[in-house]
Each structure stands twice: as C-alpha cells, then as structure tokens.
Write a protein that holds these residues in place. Structure first.
Motif, PDB file in Angstrom:
ATOM      1  N   PHE A   1      -3.722 -10.866   5.885  1.00  0.00           N
ATOM      2  CA  PHE A   1      -5.293 -10.653   5.373  1.00  0.00           C
ATOM      3  C   PHE A   1      -5.181 -10.530   3.846  1.00  0.00           C
ATOM      4  O   PHE A   1      -5.992 -10.979   3.094  1.00  0.00           O
TER       5      PHE A   1
ATOM      6  N   LEU B   1     -17.730  -7.826  14.330  1.00  0.00           N
ATOM      7  CA  LEU B   1     -16.269  -7.708  13.982  1.00  0.00           C
ATOM      8  C   LEU B   1     -16.131  -6.300  14.883  1.00  0.00           C
ATOM      9  O   LEU B   1     -14.770  -5.967  14.967  1.00  0.00           O
TER      10      LEU B   1
ATOM     11  N   ASP C   1      -3.294  -7.298  19.454  1.00  0.00           N
ATOM     12  CA  ASP C   1      -3.997  -6.695  18.241  1.00  0.00           C
ATOM     13  C   ASP C   1      -5.367  -7.706  18.127  1.00  0.00           C
ATOM     14  O   ASP C   1      -5.253  -8.824  17.803  1.00  0.00           O
TER      15      ASP C   1
ATOM     16  N   ARG D   1      -0.019  -8.746  10.288  1.00  0.00           N
ATOM     17  CA  ARG D   1      -1.586  -8.857  10.163  1.00  0.00           C
ATOM     18  C   ARG D   1      -2.166  -8.469   8.960  1.00  0.00           C
ATOM     19  O   ARG D   1      -2.906  -9.168   8.072  1.00  0.00           O
ATOM     20  N   LYS D   2      -1.791  -7.188   8.309  1.00  0.00           N
ATOM     21  CA  LYS D   2      -2.299  -6.800   7.141  1.00  0.00           C
ATOM     22  C   LYS D   2      -1.860  -7.747   6.052  1.00  0.00           C
ATOM     23  O   LYS D   2      -2.826  -8.157   5.151  1.00  0.00           O
TER      24      LYS D   2
ATOM     25  N   ASP E   1       1.513   3.208   2.963  1.00  0.00           N
ATOM     26  CA  ASP E   1       2.452   2.517   4.231  1.00  0.00           C
ATOM     27  C   ASP E   1       3.871   3.146   4.221  1.00  0.00           C
ATOM     28  O   ASP E   1       4.585   3.080   5.080  1.00  0.00           O
TER      29      ASP E   1
ATOM     30  N   PRO F   1      -7.482  -4.788   4.194  1.00  0.00           N
ATOM     31  CA  PRO F   1      -6.280  -4.616   3.536  1.00  0.00           C
ATOM     32  C   PRO F   1      -5.798  -3.418   2.621  1.00  0.00           C
ATOM     33  O   PRO F   1      -4.710  -3.294   2.423  1.00  0.00           O
ATOM     34  N   ASP F   2      -6.929  -2.569   2.600  1.00  0.00           N
ATOM     35  CA  ASP F   2      -6.889  -1.367   1.894  1.00  0.00           C
ATOM     36  C   ASP F   2      -6.477  -0.240   2.696  1.00  0.00           C
ATOM     37  O   ASP F   2      -6.152   0.941   2.133  1.00  0.00           O
ATOM     38  N   ARG F   3      -6.655  -0.364   3.998  1.00  0.00           N
ATOM     39  CA  ARG F   3      -6.607   0.832   5.050  1.00  0.00           C
ATOM     40  C   ARG F   3      -5.007   0.822   5.237  1.00  0.00           C
ATOM     41  O   ARG F   3      -4.265  -0.106   5.551  1.00  0.00           O
ATOM     42  N   ALA F   4      -4.518   2.039   5.356  1.00  0.00           N
ATOM     43  CA  ALA F   4      -3.182   2.260   5.852  1.00  0.00           C
ATOM     44  C   ALA F   4      -3.073   1.898   7.340  1.00  0.00           C
ATOM     45  O   ALA F   4      -4.077   1.711   8.146  1.00  0.00           O
ATOM     46  N   LEU F   5      -1.866   1.549   7.766  1.00  0.00           N
ATOM     47  CA  LEU F   5      -1.529   1.181   9.146  1.00  0.00           C
ATOM     48  C   LEU F   5      -2.060   2.135  10.218  1.00  0.00           C
ATOM     49  O   LEU F   5      -1.944   3.427   9.956  1.00  0.00           O
ATOM     50  N   ASP F   6      -2.606   1.844  11.254  1.00  0.00           N
ATOM     51  CA  ASP F   6      -3.209   2.788  12.141  1.00  0.00           C
ATOM     52  C   ASP F   6      -2.004   3.205  13.206  1.00  0.00           C
ATOM     53  O   ASP F   6      -1.984   2.625  14.220  1.00  0.00           O
ATOM     54  N   LEU F   7      -1.371   4.026  12.697  1.00  0.00           N
ATOM     55  CA  LEU F   7      -0.176   4.168  13.634  1.00  0.00           C
ATOM     56  C   LEU F   7      -0.048   5.728  14.131  1.00  0.00           C
ATOM     57  O   LEU F   7      -0.792   6.622  13.401  1.00  0.00           O
TER      58      LEU F   7
ATOM     59  N   ARG G   1      -8.326  -7.667  16.738  1.00  0.00           N
ATOM     60  CA  ARG G   1      -9.185  -7.632  15.445  1.00  0.00           C
ATOM     61  C   ARG G   1      -9.288  -8.791  14.931  1.00  0.00           C
ATOM     62  O   ARG G   1      -8.358  -9.626  14.835  1.00  0.00           O
ATOM     63  N   ILE G   2     -10.539  -9.123  14.515  1.00  0.00           N
ATOM     64  CA  ILE G   2     -10.957 -10.246  13.785  1.00  0.00           C
ATOM     65  C   ILE G   2     -10.671 -10.305  12.467  1.00  0.00           C
ATOM     66  O   ILE G   2     -10.130 -11.304  11.972  1.00  0.00           O
ATOM     67  N   TYR G   3     -11.014  -9.248  11.791  1.00  0.00           N
ATOM     68  CA  TYR G   3     -10.537  -9.104  10.344  1.00  0.00           C
ATOM     69  C   TYR G   3      -9.707  -7.722  10.117  1.00  0.00           C
ATOM     70  O   TYR G   3     -10.180  -6.690  10.887  1.00  0.00           O
ATOM     71  N   VAL G   4      -9.001  -7.812   9.127  1.00  0.00           N
ATOM     72  CA  VAL G   4      -8.026  -6.722   9.046  1.00  0.00           C
ATOM     73  C   VAL G   4      -8.511  -5.919   7.431  1.00  0.00           C
ATOM     74  O   VAL G   4      -8.563  -6.937   6.429  1.00  0.00           O
TER      75      VAL G   4
ATOM     76  N   ASN H   1       0.827  -1.133   0.026  1.00  0.00           N
ATOM     77  CA  ASN H   1      -0.220   0.006  -0.028  1.00  0.00           C
ATOM     78  C   ASN H   1       0.812   1.241  -0.014  1.00  0.00           C
ATOM     79  O   ASN H   1       1.877   1.228   0.894  1.00  0.00           O
TER      80      ASN H   1
END
Lengths: 556, 452
Positions: A338, B111, B414, A334-335, A316, B421-427, B416-419, A313
C-alpha cells in the motif's frame, strides 16, 4: 567558460556588494535592484515540459519575461546572471495550500458549548465569505520555505472546517498581502471536516448541512433575481452573507475545491457533485488509484498530494533481533504494497492518461523534493512531474497566458538551480517571483557545540509518568572514557537492570532497558535532554510514549 | 505442509469477489431451508445473474456457472440484521435532539472489516442505523454486504423504502441533560417529538400553499424558508419513511403509539422493546412491529424488566418480530440467537429462522426481494455445516447476489481491502517476562515496599 558574457554584460551580478540590500530572512537575500531588468545568460532553460533550450538567455523586465531564446540581445541596463552550467525552470505552482497564512492557535475549549444544535456559523465552520487576502502575509515563514524549493505561486485557502472561505492564486512574494493576490476567489474551498462539539459534528452532518445550504442558496438567488427585476409588491429578500457567497457556485461560475484525501472522501465528494451539480476540483488526493474512471466521468480537476507515507515506520521496529514470523511478514508485505500504491499514484494516473497537478497543504516544504523523487522512481516521468507543477495548474486556474512556462510575455516567476531539479544533489541558487530576485543561501545545520558537554555520569532519580501509574527508578551512570554504562533499579525493577543502546550527543542522552510500566513489561527507550542537574524528555514503550524526567541525586 | 499452505494463503492478495463472473452459481444437493416454503432435502438452487431462477433436484448448470457442492450442508436465506451500526463512518449526530436531515447513507464505509466478519456469520444484509442519542435521529440505510467493493454506493440496496431512527428513554434524555437542552425527561421526549411533527405539518402546509400559488399565472411571491430538517419530518408524516424507534419500556411504546395515532403515522417498528411482551396486544393492534434481542438485558435501569421469552410472546400475540444484534460481535452468530427461541418459547424451526430472515425483511420493506429462498428472489444465501439452529453449526459460505463473499475454506487470512500505511502493524503483544509473583498478587508491587 564563455567569454561572451564579459562582452555583453555591462553590469555584472556582484552588485549586491555595492547596492543596498534588504535582508528578508537569514538565509535569503532580496536584491533591491538598481535596475528592473535582468538577463540570465548561458543557461540550460526548461521552458516547459518537453521544451528545452540547451543554452540560452532570458530577459526579465518589469516583472515579465521580456524575451527568451538561444540568441537574445541583452539590454544595456540589464543585471546579468551568468548561468553557465545552471538550469532554469518555470516557477512551480502548489495546487492547494495554506502558504502565507499563519496557523490559528488551537483554542482550548474548556466549557461545553451551550446550545450545540444552533451554533454561530463561525463555530460551525461555515464561513464561505472569507477571503485569503485578509489572512495572508508575504512575511509568513512558509512563503520563504516553499520559495526556496522552487515554488513561486500557490492556490491558497483559509484555515477552517467545512467551508473555510474562498481560495485565491497568490504569488509567493511581494510587499503586501494585496500585491500577492494574482487571482482572487478562484474557488470556493470546502472540506468534509466536522465542527468541534457543535452541529455539524459528524461527516454526515457536514454533508446534510452543505446540501441544505446549497439548496437554500439556489432558492435565495432565484428570488433575489426576481426581486431585482421588479421589486414592487413582493417581500424584500433578507440578506444572508453565507448564502450570497454561494451564488457563484450554484450558477457554475466558481468551482468548489474539495480537499479529498481518502478513497471514501473522494467518492463522497463526487457523489455530492453528481447530486447538486457544482463544478468540482479535488486536492490532496492520496488514495485515488481505484477512482480513475470516476474522476474522468466527474470531469474534476485533480491535484495529487505531495505528502507520502514513510517507507519504514518507526513503530514497527520493536524488536529487530528476532526473525519476524510469518504473520508479521504477511502484514508487513501488505503494508509495503500500500505504501507503493501511494507512491505510484502519480505514475498510475500518468499511464491512464489522467492529467493532474500537485498540492501540499499539510506537509513541510522540506519533504517535497524527496517525495517527488520517490514518485519518479515509481514511474512518473520527469516531464509529467514538471507538467503537474507548472502547466497543469496554470491551465486549471485559467492562468496559462501568464504562468506555467518561460515564454515571452508571461510573469517572470522562475528559478535557477545548479543541476537538473530532480537530481538528488540539485541545489537552488536563485528564485524570481514576478521579477523580484531572491538569492538562496545554504542553510547551516546547527552543529552541536563540542565545548558544551553534558555531565551524564552520577546517580539520577528518574520519573516516568504513565497512564497506569508512575515508574520511579534510580539511574546510575558510569563513564569510562568514551564508554557509558549504567543500571536502573527501582520499585518495579528490584534487581538492577543494565541500560543498553546508550548514546550521548551534546546534551541529548538516550538509552534503553527492560522494565515494567504498570502491567506491561518490555523494552523501554529513553530519550532525554540534559540541562545541568535535570533532564527531561520521553520514554517509549512499544508505540506509546510518556513524559520522563530526572533529577540528579547530590553526592555528599 | 500446513504451515506452507497457511503462509501461501496469507500472502496472496485477497481475490476480490468482484473479479468473479457475476452471479452465476449452482448450489448443489444441500438441505435447503426456504423458510417460507418448507425444508427441501437434496435440493439444488440455480442462480443466474444474481437471481434465484430455479429450485429443484438434479438441475444441470448452464456453462459458466460456478458449482458449489452443498452435499451434507444446510442452505438458508442470507441472514438480515435489522439493527446494526456497521459499515458506516458516523453513527450519531449528537449535537441536537432532532436531526432527521442527516443520513448514515451519506457515509457508508465499504472498507469496514466488520462487514466481512458479519458475512462470516451468514449475514448478507444489515440495516445500518443512526444512533439512539437523539429523540429524532437521522435516516438509516439498508446495505447489502457486497464486501470487496470500494464504491460506497455499491453497498446501498437500491429501491428500498427509506427508514429513520427515533429514540425514547434514557439515551435521548441523557444527552439533553448534558447539554442543558430539551429533552431531559421522558415527558420532554414526548413533547419534543410532538412539537417537531407540529412544525413539520405547518411547514408542509406553507409549501403546499406556495406550490399551488406558483401554478397561477403571474404569481410573484417569496417561497417559504427551505428546511431540510422539516422536509424529512414532513415525509414521515406523509408515510414515505418507516420509523424505527429505539425503546425499552412498555409505557414509552404506548406513548409513541399515541403520538403517532394523533399524527396519522402508521409505519412503525420498535427496536429492542424489551418490555414488548407486556404490551404485545397493543402493539399488534397498532400494527407496530418489533425487533428484539434474544436475551440481553439489565445493562441499564430501563432494561431491567426483561425476559428471554420476549420474541416468542410477541410472535404468539401477532406482532411481527425479528431478532437483531445491535453489535459487531453478536451479528456474527445471529443464528444462535434465533435458536434460543426454540428453548424459550417453543418456536418452530421455520418460526425461529423467520426471526432472522423474512421477518426483518418485512420490517425493512424488502420482503419481496429477499428473506427466503424462492424463485424470483435475489440470491442471498448462507451455507452452514450443521443446521443453523444447532449449537454445533459453523457457517462455511455466504453468497450475496449470487457472488461468494465469504468462503471459509478459501478466503485469505488478511481480508482488508485497503491498508493504512501510517498505522503500526496490528500484532499481538506477548509478555515475555514472567511475573515474579503470583498472578493473584498482580499490582501489589507497592505492597512489598510497605513491608520492608
């Protein structure tokens, strides 16, 4: 080189120099044939998954496969395509798409809708009476885009919200919309998509509305039958176009085809099926790896999405210089897991014995082959990939006597490529759609004109508009031969900051610098197109982008 | 060493509780706060297949039971939040004033990470509600926090009474004024509700008439129009659905009770009812119950006249009261909210705990199954380091149907049950550049320019 073709073929393919040619698109030539008969000789033929002919011949006549086999007699009037070292496949079938239908423009609703609780059915997205034939055109650009990657048929549905209309199986070619339709009203297409600011504006509203319509249709159909049997003495039923178009669904003569991508959408749709009892098909399935047993139990036909998440992505890659810390590593892992789940979905279904097709409603045709290869690397066999593209959809749509494999009597929709289809370098050469031949030309990637050089050096006034305010700066660019350097100075960067990562390609100019936007500071990336004394483009800070523009400061 | 451990726990995929042997536990040697049957020291609670089967001292666990050592810890019934909007994908169908046909139960989202965070606050059940934008809103759903399940139906508590959301006051009138529709005033709210019930009554009569006629031989007639909306309202009239009504002011609660009396509706729980203390006797006389905040008010004009003594006053005047959160943040420390009533109102320990356990259970009609630690009830338990009403307490473990769904010491970072994949990492974003100016002078960069 096989000499037999010279003995057999009276008319060789170089006919397009002689016969009249109709140019359809710049990179495709439709050959208006002198004859309706073709012979494809010496080809490696993949008739169907698991059925291959190492070297054989196909005869096409009047839009049908007239004959196929190792030693087949070539008719005297056939146009011969010498397919030595070429591979022939049955044309692929897209399980769910809008191919051929122009995307309606997004209407900008300035006014708040009046009486949002009682909208017209069209505004609410309730148009189950619509049919694809009224919206489709063989000239729409997506038809050619999918054809050139090997698709010759598709289940096409209208655009819309919760009940856009009926889906039809269409051929990706033809002279008129009507001629494209192979099977009309195959399905009633549905989505869990709410309307825009009118009822139903939520998914739960859509579900309640669908439930209500279904139950009303059951009652209306019952009463209509009662009235038709003997109308005397009872009220005449009121006609309702919407409910009438649901009658085939409630009597189980027509399935409901739901677009259901996420794990929640899939389960909600299956819950509706269990409650109301309609026959179910699902397409664009993405998060389906935990639902194998449920789908089997529902007896639903499944079409997996050809769209896959990107591997890396862009958002990132914020700071690649520092070693990522443990938390970032864990989150990234984890990403990645998935992403792997998405890519491995087809293989997982294959291994669980759950048959499926493929669908592509939102992605560009350009990404399809790359994604298929990713799925194959993840464990999907080529034969199963082929089945998902041919025999499964043909059977699901009740068309296996006419589509899905290269067999005598079936519709002649096939394509020819220079290497096995799933090879990375494989290129398509010809596509037949119901016996009409399309030659695929190489698309030229436009190379930047070396003679057009943007003048980037000098002083520019740069303006970046953000939600928190403007960033006003002076950009000074110096060019020494091929080396471009520069500085930025402005109200928020009183000390000039040098620009980094500079790149100039033709008129596209990019660089980055450390700056401040509103209260936030960080690396700002600029990507603009230079046009004379102005440039225009975007500035990126983190994941957000803002419009950026610049004007050259004239030197006096 | 700690860093290695943290790293290790951070990268293992969270062990979904569904993989554990379902519901066989022995919670040993804790201080058990039953809420209904007193406080038991050094007591074991035996759970078999998700049910509490035995409460006593020195119980031997059958083989296959997981042992939870609660020595020095406090075991209370899982907390029940009677007003929540977590775990559902939609909250408010705001396009019309009357939408009883929609149900948040159709859009349960298992979720939602907020469910896990609620578990981390000892909450095992929440009443996921429709929003308060509509005079008559949608149906609500009671969910058990079985976090880790992917199936929405797995969270729904089966066999419980249906509930529906009503709303009075500023929220529904604001929507009306925005859309140019009724209701736009408080009297409009009353009218809209009365009209809806009157229509529902007529609808039910039509259908009753048709159904009776259909039984007769040779009957051929058209059925009345089917309206899911009026059908649900008819169910409310019949008493099949508990009405949970969002209201703040004393006058509107009296108004609604008058309307309900006229239509013969008895099952009523007021939500928030900040001015409940003014009309506690009237509420008690009607049989209406109340679900209130501990001490949250003045965020709107109609919520101005309030007191932290509200819950205590209502309780003392015979109104069955619970404390709720209506918030993904407050749900994580409802035990603290309950403890405030000990200061503001002198409620006893059991009375305070009841506000977040057996009382909300009664308001939801599930008190025979949950809400206290008694044999025969479902094993929903929350284990705390100190007494739950102590300001020093920390929840350490939360159990739903005998399965550990929150474990402070062992859960992954972490959860979370499902992640996506299109979202940027939550940092977290850390500003590395120090401001060149004093923090107090933030945003005044232009000011310097003016001085030049």
């Amino acid at each position: 080189m096989n000499n037999r073709c010279f003995l057999l073929a009276p008319v060789v393919l170089w006919l397009w120099l002689v016969a009249p040619v109709e140019i359809y698109a710049q990179d495709e030539t439709v050959l208006k044939a002198v004859s309706q008969t073709y012979a494809i000789t010496n080809a490696a033929i993949v008739q169907a998954p698991g059925r291959k002919i190492a070297r054989g011949t196909i005869i096409i006549r009047n839009g049908l496969i007239h004959d196929v086999g190792e030693s087949v007699v070539v008719p005297r009037d056939a146009l011969v395509i010498n397919a030595d070292n070429l591979y022939v496949y049955p044309g692929f079938i897209n399980g769910l798409s809008h191919i051929g239908i122009a995307k309606p423009r997004d209407e900008q609703h300035r006014e708040r809708p009046k009486d949002p609780g009682n909208p017209l059915p069209e505004k609410a997205g309730i148009t189950p009476q619509r049919n694809v034939v009224d919206f489709i055109s063989p000239d729409e650009s997506s038809v050619e885009a999918w054809r050139r990657i090997g698709f010759t048929a598709a289940h096409v549905v209208p655009y819309g919200k919760m009940l856009p209309g009926n889906g039809s199986v269409v051929l990706l070619g033809g002279l008129s919309p009507e001629s494209m339709i192979l099977k009309d009203k195959l399905s009633l297409y549905a989505e869990l998509t709410p309307a825009d600011r009118v009822y139903p504006s939520t998914t739960m509203g859509v579900i309640a509305q669908w439930r209500g319509l279904y139950q009303q249709a059951v009652l209306a159909q019952q009463y209509n039958l009662l009235y038709a049997a003997n109308p005397k003495g009872i009220e005449r039923p009121v006609r309702n176009e919407v409910l009438e178009s649901l009658y085939p669904v409630v009597s189980r003569r027509q399935p409901v085809f739901y677009k259901a991508e996420t794990v929640l959408q899939l389960q909600r749709v299956m819950a509706l099926q269990k409650e109301l009892g309609f026959s179910l098909m699902v397409g664009e399935v993405k998060e389906g790896w935990d639902l194998i047993e449920k789908i089997k139990a529902a007896g639903a036909d499944v079409f997996i999405s050809l769209e896959l998440p990107e591997e890396k992505n862009k958002a990132d890659n914020r700071d690649t210089t520092r070693q990522p810390d443990l938390e970032t590593q864990a989150l990234q892992k984890r990403k990645d897991d998935f992403i792997a789940q998405h890519v491995g979905l087809a293989a997982k279904y294959q291994n669980a014995g759950l048959k499926f097709g493929f669908s592509g409603i939102a992605l560009k045709a350009f990404d399809v082959r790359k994604n298929l290869r990713r799925m194959i690397i993840a464990g999907l066999t080529e034969d199963n990939a082929l089945a998902a593209l041919t025999t499964y959809p043909a059977e699901s749509f009740g068309l296996s006597n006419r589509l899905g494999s290269i067999d005598k009597g079936k519709i002649a929709s096939i394509f020819i490529c220079d290497k096995p289809y799933f090879d990375e370098q494989s290129v398509l050469r010809y596509v037949f759609v119901e016996g009409v031949l399309y030659k695929i030309d190489e698309k030229e990637t436009p190379k930047p004109d070396p003679n057009v050089k943007a003048v980037v050096e000098g002083e520019w006034n740069m303006l970046i508009q953000t939600t928190e305010g403007k960033l006003d700066a002076v950009l000074t660019v110096v060019r020494e031969g091929d080396q471009i350097t520069g500085t930025i100075s402005g109200t928020q960067t009183p000390q000039p900051v040098s620009i980094e990562n500079v790149g100039l390609e033709g008129t596209m100019f990019k660089f980055s610098f450390q700056g401040m936007v509103g209260q936030r500071s960080g690396k700002i990336e600029i990507n603009v197109k230079i046009a004379g004394d102005n440039f225009k483009g975007s500035a990126f800070l983190g994941t957000e982008s803002f419009p950026a523009e610049g004007k050259k400061i004239p030197k006096f | 060493m700690n860093k290695v451990l943290t790293f290790f726990f951070a990268i293992i995929v969270p062990a979904l509780a569904a993989q554990e042997k379902p519901g066989n536990l022995l919670v040993k040697n804790g201080t058990v706060l039953t809420v209904t049957k007193g406080r038991l020291e050094h007591t074991d609670v035996l759970v078999r297949e998700g049910m509490i089967v035995q409460i006593g001292e020195n119980i031997t666990a059958p083989s296959g039971s997981k042992i939870v050592d609660a020595t020095g810890l406090y075991v209370m019934p899982g907390i029940i939040d009677a007003h929540s909007h977590l775990g559902i994908s939609d909250i408010n169908e705001y396009t019309a004033a009357i939408t009883p046909e929609v149900s948040v139960g159709d859009v349960i989202n298992p979720l939602d990470i907020s469910i896990y965070r609620a578990l981390a606050g000892g909450v095992t059940i929440s009443h996921a509600m429709h929003g308060s934008g509509n005079a008559i809103g949608g149906q609500c759903v009671v969910i058990k926090h079985r976090y880790g399940e992917v199936d929405p139906a797995a969270l729904k508590m089966q066999g419980v009474p249906r509930t529906i959301k009503f709303a009075l006051g500023e929220n529904p009138t604001t929507h009306g004024r925005r859309d140019g529709q009724q209701p736009q005033s408080r009297m409009g709210v009353e009218f809209v509700i009365r009209e809806a019930f009157a229509e529902a009554r007529q609808y039910q009569e039509k259908w009753d008439h048709y159904n009776a006629q259909k039984k007769q031989k040779g009957f051929r007639g058209a059925p009345p129009e089917f309206s899911p909306r009026l059908q649900v309202l008819a169910d409310v009239l019949r008493g099949d659905i508990i009405v949970h009504c969002h209201a703040y002011r004393a006058d509107e609660t009296i108004m609604l009770m008058n309307v309900f009396r006229d239509f013969g509706i008895k099952k009523l729980v007021f939500q928030h009812v900040n001015e409940g203390f003014k009309v506690a006797p009237e509420l008690a006389a009607f049989g209406a119950m109340a679900s209130v905040f501990s001490d949250w008010w003045a965020y709107k004009l109609e919520v101005y006249y309030s007191t932290a003594y509200n819950a205590a006053i209502l309780t003392r005047n015979g109104v069955l009261t619970s404390i709720n959160s209506d918030s993904g943040e407050q749900i994580r420390h409802l035990y603290h909210q309950a403890s405030k009533t000990q200061k503001y109102g002198n409620l006893s320990e059991d009375e305070a705990l009841a506000l977040i356990t057996i009382n909300p259970a009664k308001q939801l009609g599930i008190d025979r199954r949950v809400g206290s630690i008694e044999t025969g009830k479902e094993a929903d338990l929350a284990i705390f380091r100190e007494h739950p009403l102590s300001v020093y307490t920390i929840p350490v473990m939360t159990i739903v149907d005998g399965i550990i769904r929150f474990d402070r010491d062992h859960d992954a970072d972490d959860m979370r049950i499902y992640v996506d994949p299109d979202r940027a990492l939550d940092l977290p974003v850390i500003h590395r550049q120090a401001f060149e100016e004093d923090n107090c002078m933030q945003g005044t960069a232009d000011f310097y320019d003016m001085l030049k």
